[in-house]
Design a protein around this motif. Sequence first.
Motif, PDB file in Angstrom:
ATOM      1  N   PRO A  61      -1.315  -6.757   6.972  1.00 55.74           N
ATOM      2  CA  PRO A  61      -1.262  -6.702   5.397  1.00 55.74           C
ATOM      3  C   PRO A  61      -0.276  -7.892   4.628  1.00 55.74           C
ATOM      4  O   PRO A  61      -0.637  -8.038   3.860  1.00 55.74           O
ATOM      5  CB  PRO A  61      -0.614  -5.328   5.140  1.00 55.74           C
ATOM      6  CG  PRO A  61      -0.873  -4.389   6.392  1.00 55.74           C
ATOM      7  CD  PRO A  61      -0.865  -5.418   7.629  1.00 55.74           C
TER       8      PRO A  61
ATOM      9  N   LYS B  13      -7.860  -1.391   4.599  1.00 55.04           N
ATOM     10  CA  LYS B  13      -6.426  -1.429   5.296  1.00 55.04           C
ATOM     11  C   LYS B  13      -6.467  -2.720   6.188  1.00 55.04           C
ATOM     12  O   LYS B  13      -7.462  -2.674   6.989  1.00 55.04           O
ATOM     13  CB  LYS B  13      -5.712  -0.426   6.085  1.00 55.04           C
ATOM     14  CG  LYS B  13      -4.404  -0.635   6.681  1.00 55.04           C
ATOM     15  CD  LYS B  13      -3.854   0.606   7.397  1.00 55.04           C
ATOM     16  CE  LYS B  13      -2.489   0.154   7.951  1.00 55.04           C
ATOM     17  NZ  LYS B  13      -1.895   1.409   8.550  1.00 55.04           N
TER      18      LYS B  13
ATOM     19  N   SER C 202       4.960   2.081  -3.039  1.00 54.72           N
ATOM     20  CA  SER C 202       4.406   2.955  -2.067  1.00 54.72           C
ATOM     21  C   SER C 202       3.836   4.217  -2.724  1.00 54.72           C
ATOM     22  O   SER C 202       3.014   4.924  -1.780  1.00 54.72           O
ATOM     23  CB  SER C 202       5.182   3.178  -1.064  1.00 54.72           C
ATOM     24  OG  SER C 202       6.400   3.856  -1.517  1.00 54.72           O
TER      25      SER C 202
ATOM     26  N   GLY D 109      -9.902  -6.123   8.544  1.00 55.12           N
ATOM     27  CA  GLY D 109      -9.369  -4.811   8.427  1.00 55.12           C
ATOM     28  C   GLY D 109     -10.523  -3.786   8.426  1.00 55.12           C
ATOM     29  O   GLY D 109     -11.694  -4.124   8.937  1.00 55.12           O
TER      30      GLY D 109
END
Length: 705
Positions: free
Chosen positions: A524, A520, A619, A507
């Motif tokens: 994921p 990130k 989130s 990532g």
Amino acid sequence: MSLNSIMNIATSGMKTAQSQLRVTADNIANVDTPGYVRKVADQSAAVTNGYGSGVDITRVRLATDRFLQAAGLSAGADAARQGVRAELYGQIQSQFGDPSSDTNFFAQVDKLFANYAALAESPTSSAARQETVYKTQSMFNQAAGIAAQIQSARQEADSRLQSAVETINPLLEQIDKLNKTIAGGSVTNQDVTGAQNAQLGLINELSKYLDVKVEPRSNGGVTLRTNAGTTLVGEGHATVSYQAAGTVDATTAFSDIMITEPSGTRWPLLDGVSSGQIRGLIEMRDVDAPAAAARLGELTAKLADELNRAHNASSSLPAPATLTGRNTGQSLQNALTGFAGTTTITAVNAAGVVQASAQIVFSGATMTINGAAADPSTFLSVLNAQMGGAVTASFADGRLQLDGAGGNGVAIADDATSPSNKGGRGFSHWFGLNDLVSTITPTFYETGLTLSSQHGFDAGESLTFRFAGESGARQRDVTVSVPAGTGTMGELLGALNDPITGVGRYGAFSLDAAGKLAFKAYDPAATTMSIVTDATTQTPSGVSMSQLFGLGATGATRAGAYSVRSDIQQDPGKLALAQLNLSAAAGTPALSKSDGRGGLALGDVGKRNVAFAAAGGSSGGTKTLSAYAADFAGEIGGKAAAAKTRSETAAALSKEADSRRASAQGVNMDEELVNMTTFQQAYNASARLIQASKDMYDVLIGIVR
């Protein structure tokens, strides 16, 4: 047909009936034995030269239904998995309190805001101040206690993993030994059903810990594999190894559970296990509990930060003689860069009258102080000169400090139309000069750093990242060193993202406009990152890289890091409830004890929109603290209820599978009694045939005589 043939037929019939009666007796004796599979003796006609010559027992076997056995083992493993998750998650949920009660943790958050709003109506009440400070500290104590219990649940799961491993190894060894017994007995045509029943019991016990697939072997016994194909028992048995971590906190890096197959191949066990207690404990330890800890850490951090925002915009009367800021984790050069807007630092006497002031107008990397030009390198000297000795500013170990002189206190206020701002925080708030809630490490990660900023870490210092796959098994540990060079964030970012020596194959790290460093993963869903070790130390703050940027699970540690500032706990009169009036006429008080506007601001903290970071599966996004707390409460309660439902459903399915399996494989007393009667009659019939043969022999002998 000769009389000898008749005698042989009758004798074989008696022996067969006797064997069937022994099998029936064994079944009846074990009617109440859990997991017992009934025996069946298969018999066939004996033929000699095309003629019947009696009956034989070809084998004694177990009435095993492979499909029902597979269904039972799978359902049992899933019930164990869901059961342990529900049990431990229920422990976590209970720490937050009954969701329907007004005494639960989340209800206390809203009650705290109401306390501050009420305090604003009576800012001079010592009792009200004392009660509010106590409840604020109690709130953060409760958060710390819940955070500790979440880690205790993870530690319990980890300890139970080691206990499971210590149970699995003897089971595998015993199953393998019985394989040898069964194979040896099968070769010599012995009755090995006792060993097979014992082995099935061990397999049932093993399936509680991991998913098991049973394959019968041609020479007797079984081969055991996980559903993913990892061999547990074959030509020998596997060995599982694991060492529990001991003391567990949010940043603990756990070792892998390893399995050495009979062939000698060594694998991470989690790559081959999809159910059973082991999978449930792993999901609890590495997914469910960390998610709850991360959400709690985010809520607690934002609660502390917003209380500090309101408190930094206010002052007590008399104003504090010293304002000591938080550890920013940065040099003064970096800390001052990026501010905009206007703030004013004042020296006020005990009556609240301004004795000296310095208006600071920020403009990126420069500023003016009472009109005198300054930059981060001259900030302290110019500020001290403009204050004329009434207030002295200093910076050490990442902290800004303002000291009043001559009995003066220090108060700060932002301009009403153009307030100071850096990353959404005013000057006093960003430096934490008048924080209500204190902590020893950085707890918000919008550092304000840019790619050209100095990061403050020494070249050669390193930290180790761990990347795990979807199963939770470790893929690789990657150690990244701080690069040599000019020491900029851009260089550090390049080293972190290097595809060979950094994390670039999994990532990428990025630095956003607020100076927040975030990772990130390319996938994921299949890759998670954590910190194994961090040997970095930033100058001048002394914090590590993971602490400064909140890398890995560092953010989850924040829930236990807060307390009300010690001097306010000792003297609630220092609670900042008044606001500095910059437009007060010279010689008149700019602060008043009867001013409760600071209390109103603290009471309105729950209504203010806050930008929450992604945490624990949430989130994030912009919402009020009260709304976030309500969402979190619903999530905790919902997850606990869902875990309980899954556990109950899995247990019901397992019970049904066991019931069907027992119905097909277990002992039915009515059937066994019928069998006993049938075989007794067969035995008697064979005996009568022998008697008839004897009588015929006697007659023939008599005729001969």
